[in-house]
Design an enzyme around this catalytic site. Structure first.
Site, PDB file in Angstrom:
ATOM      1  CG  ASN A 161      74.889  15.928 -63.657  1.00 19.75           C
ATOM      2  OD1 ASN A 161      76.138  15.251 -63.702  1.00 19.75           O
ATOM      3  ND2 ASN A 161      74.436  16.231 -64.904  1.00 19.75           N
ATOM      4  CG  HIS A 193      78.694  14.101 -65.874  1.00 18.18           C
ATOM      5  ND1 HIS A 193      78.040  15.511 -66.223  1.00 18.18           N
ATOM      6  CD2 HIS A 193      79.850  14.180 -65.624  1.00 18.18           C
ATOM      7  CE1 HIS A 193      79.281  16.017 -66.284  1.00 18.18           C
ATOM      8  NE2 HIS A 193      80.208  15.511 -66.021  1.00 18.18           N
ATOM      9  CG  ASP A 228      84.468  12.730 -72.408  1.00 16.11           C
ATOM     10  OD1 ASP A 228      85.706  13.150 -72.466  1.00 16.11           O
ATOM     11  OD2 ASP A 228      83.633  12.802 -71.679  1.00 16.11           O
ATOM     12  CD  GLU A 266      75.430  15.008 -68.823  1.00 14.87           C
ATOM     13  OE1 GLU A 266      75.188  15.015 -67.508  1.00 14.87           O
ATOM     14  OE2 GLU A 266      75.915  15.796 -69.166  1.00 14.87           O
TER      15      GLU A 266
END
Ligand code: PGA
Length: 237
Positions: free
Chosen positions: A136, A138, A67, A143
């Protein structure tokens, strides 16, 4: 899924570096998927040592990072391009032309996303993909709620991710609102995956992954359906 529990961050880094070393020794022209963040720093240090000692070479290696932020100059101090150069690329014998990160400054971001997946496919697909995991769940910047079918795409960062990443910026408002990330399907296309996670904060995510429920509410759970994943994890509560 192979689970390797470790007792320290350094042990995690060494075990992960060993897997990458074996990959490069078996196939010097490997296509590697790489990641940024605090988790891989130790592994990159170890790979630099091994390259400088002559155990491995990056000369024929091609890399694709997961990314990049949208809107940052390539050489901005907080870009992932800079992170990768400072932590790995500047210290090893890699060919700059074989390094790929999504271009977060592309004028046509949609076209950049399509082109990125196409470049990976043209290179022959990723042999070994490195991942961290967010608290979380990801992976990359995918996400909770991201479709398992997603390819490389533009995402809006959640407030929790922007807060976690603020340490890399002068002030929290400077954290970009969007990023380009390889999608979950792009990640699943890799032939082998190594996920590294160390520390108390990550344990909850690891325990959830161990729970075995595959759900888009927890992106990393998609990995449970991949045939070749190694999770290297540890930390105390
Ligand atoms: P970290 O991030 O390695 O900086 O903990 C991993 C992630 O959030 O994906």
């Amino acid at each position: 899924m192979k689970w390797i529990e470790v007792n320290s961050y350094d042990e995690m880094s060494n075990v992960a570096a060993h897997i990458f070393t074996e990959q490069l020794q078996a196939k010097p022209a490997s296509i590697l998927g790489l990641a940024t963040g605090g988790s891989p720093v130790g592994m990159y240090k170890e790979l630099v040592k091994r390259q400088q000692a002559g155990d491995i070479s990056f000369k024929e290696v091609t890399t694709f990072n997961l990314d990049e932020y949208v809107g940052l100059e390539q050489n901005s101090p907080a870009s992932y391009w800079t992170f990768m150069h400072e932590n790995l690329f500047n210290h090893v014998d890699i060919n700059e032309e074989k390094i790929h990160l999504p271009n977060g400054k592309a004028t046509d971001l949609e076209a950049e996303c399509v082109a990125y997946d196409a470049q990976i496919a043209e290179a022959g697909g990723i042999d070994l993909q490195l991942l961290g995991i967010g608290v979380n769940g990801h992976i990359g910047f995918n996400e909770p709620g991201t479709s398992f079918d997603s390819l490389t795409n533009i995402v809006e960062l959640t407030e929790s991710t922007r807060t976690e990443n603020a340490i890399y910026f002068d002030n929290p408002e400077a954290v970009p609102t969007h990023a380009i990330t390889m999608g979950i399907q792009s990640i699943m296309n890799a032939r082998a995956i190594v996920l590294i996670a160390f520390g108390e904060k990550k344990l909850e995510a690891i325990e959830k992954l161990k729970g075995g429920e595959v759900t888009e509410a927890f992106p990393a759970s998609r990995l449970l359906n991949h045939p070749n994943v190694t999770i290297i994890y540890g930390g105390t509560k």
